[in-house]
Design a protein around this motif. Sequence first.
Motif, PDB file in Angstrom:
ATOM      1  N   LYS A  98      23.661 -72.361  62.674  1.00 28.01           N
ATOM      2  CA  LYS A  98      24.756 -72.114  63.610  1.00 28.01           C
ATOM      3  C   LYS A  98      24.258 -71.973  65.040  1.00 28.01           C
ATOM      4  O   LYS A  98      24.813 -72.590  65.964  1.00 28.01           O
TER       5      LYS A  98
ATOM      6  N   GLY B 205      24.541 -58.714  54.811  1.00 32.20           N
ATOM      7  CA  GLY B 205      25.926 -59.107  54.586  1.00 32.20           C
ATOM      8  C   GLY B 205      26.757 -59.065  55.854  1.00 32.20           C
ATOM      9  O   GLY B 205      27.892 -59.555  55.882  1.00 32.20           O
TER      10      GLY B 205
ATOM     11  N   ALA C   4      19.847 -66.312  54.654  1.00 30.69           N
ATOM     12  CA  ALA C   4      20.440 -65.770  55.875  1.00 30.69           C
ATOM     13  C   ALA C   4      19.821 -66.422  57.106  1.00 30.69           C
ATOM     14  O   ALA C   4      20.514 -66.754  58.070  1.00 30.69           O
TER      15      ALA C   4
ATOM     16  N   LEU D 164      26.723 -62.856  64.238  1.00 25.62           N
ATOM     17  CA  LEU D 164      26.391 -64.171  64.800  1.00 25.62           C
ATOM     18  C   LEU D 164      27.247 -64.553  66.008  1.00 25.62           C
ATOM     19  O   LEU D 164      26.715 -65.125  66.971  1.00 25.62           O
ATOM     20  N   PRO D 165      28.553 -64.267  66.015  1.00 22.74           N
ATOM     21  CA  PRO D 165      29.344 -64.622  67.208  1.00 22.74           C
ATOM     22  C   PRO D 165      28.823 -63.977  68.489  1.00 22.74           C
ATOM     23  O   PRO D 165      28.956 -64.562  69.576  1.00 22.74           O
TER      24      PRO D 165
ATOM     25  N   LEU E 163      25.786 -60.511  58.604  1.00 20.05           N
ATOM     26  CA  LEU E 163      25.341 -61.624  59.442  1.00 20.05           C
ATOM     27  C   LEU E 163      26.515 -62.371  60.077  1.00 20.05           C
ATOM     28  O   LEU E 163      26.478 -62.703  61.268  1.00 20.05           O
ATOM     29  N   GLY E 164      27.549 -62.620  59.287  1.00 19.74           N
ATOM     30  CA  GLY E 164      28.710 -63.333  59.819  1.00 19.74           C
ATOM     31  C   GLY E 164      29.417 -62.574  60.928  1.00 19.74           C
ATOM     32  O   GLY E 164      30.058 -63.188  61.795  1.00 19.74           O
ATOM     33  N   ASN E 165      29.277 -61.241  60.927  1.00 17.42           N
ATOM     34  CA  ASN E 165      29.904 -60.424  61.969  1.00 17.42           C
ATOM     35  C   ASN E 165      29.109 -60.428  63.268  1.00 17.42           C
ATOM     36  O   ASN E 165      29.676 -60.313  64.361  1.00 17.42           O
TER      37      ASN E 165
ATOM     38  N   GLU F  73      25.959 -66.096  69.562  1.00 18.06           N
ATOM     39  CA  GLU F  73      26.504 -67.341  70.116  1.00 18.06           C
ATOM     40  C   GLU F  73      26.964 -67.113  71.556  1.00 18.06           C
ATOM     41  O   GLU F  73      26.735 -67.957  72.441  1.00 18.06           O
TER      42      GLU F  73
ATOM     43  N   LYS G 276      21.173 -69.988  57.461  1.00 12.62           N
ATOM     44  CA  LYS G 276      22.564 -69.950  57.928  1.00 12.62           C
ATOM     45  C   LYS G 276      22.635 -69.598  59.409  1.00 12.62           C
ATOM     46  O   LYS G 276      23.364 -70.240  60.174  1.00 12.62           O
ATOM     47  N   ALA G 277      21.853 -68.592  59.810  1.00 10.16           N
ATOM     48  CA  ALA G 277      21.894 -68.144  61.205  1.00 10.16           C
ATOM     49  C   ALA G 277      21.455 -69.242  62.157  1.00 10.16           C
ATOM     50  O   ALA G 277      22.126 -69.514  63.165  1.00 10.16           O
TER      51      ALA G 277
ATOM     52  N   THR H 191      31.593 -54.058  62.811  1.00  5.61           N
ATOM     53  CA  THR H 191      31.813 -55.141  63.760  1.00  5.61           C
ATOM     54  C   THR H 191      30.854 -54.986  64.931  1.00  5.61           C
ATOM     55  O   THR H 191      30.322 -53.900  65.180  1.00  5.61           O
TER      56      THR H 191
END
Length: 249
Positions: free
Chosen positions: A194, A145, A187, A151-152, A147-149, A155, A190-191, A99
């Motif tokens: 967003k 993998g 990736a 990106l926030p 990336l979703g963790n 942001e 996707k990045a 994380t």
Amino acid sequence: QKTAKDLRARHWKIQQDAGIQFIPSNDFSFYDHILDTIALVGAVPARYQWNGGQVGLDTYFAMARGAQGQGIDVSAMEMTKWFDTNYHYIVPEFKAGQTFKLSSSKIFDEYKEAKALGIQTKPVVLGPVTFLHLGKAKDTAKPLGLLGNILPVYEEIITKLAAEGAEWVQLDEPALVLDLGAEEKEAFKKAYAKLGEVAKSKGIKIFLGTYFGDCRDNLELALNAPVEAVHVDITRGPKQLDAVLAKAP
């Protein structure tokens, strides 16, 4: 810290006096800009006994140079060459399920520092895809993998910079000059789908930076990203200029 502040002020003033429009901030580092990014997103390996708050200079320099004493005996993190230069950067380390969280105020502090001097800067930070791509898995983790963790956190960075009054943020993605596979390209799409959406909603523009080579097959990927400006390196990759001009809107 005082010497660092004086240096930043001097260098911002030199650029302002030279008439440079897009003056960068967050390009100053005590050691390494990738290490700064590690601190920014809270990617501190467990062996440095970080308490989870803001990454302080003791932890920062322990990662950079190692530390001994007060119950700690750790070596420095690995370094490797930065693209085709002789500069060596601190290699990020990742583990499965890792994380991330915003853990350094440096990028915001230096933007406000320049603003207090009457200088509007363009904060610069390494982009999420290159940060993950250049890192090293320490177990079964697949860096992209994560990336979703991560990106926030980016942001949040964009949102906070917009709230401070920044008009632009520069996200450097030099991985775009490398030979990327389908996973890396997906990736990137996707990045930036967003991050572009977040930036637009907050009224801040994204400046996408590439360097140290020709984007080649990734040029269209960069130019189609939902950003307001793209930098390409026509010193290292002069042949891409015609292609850029032909494709640019």
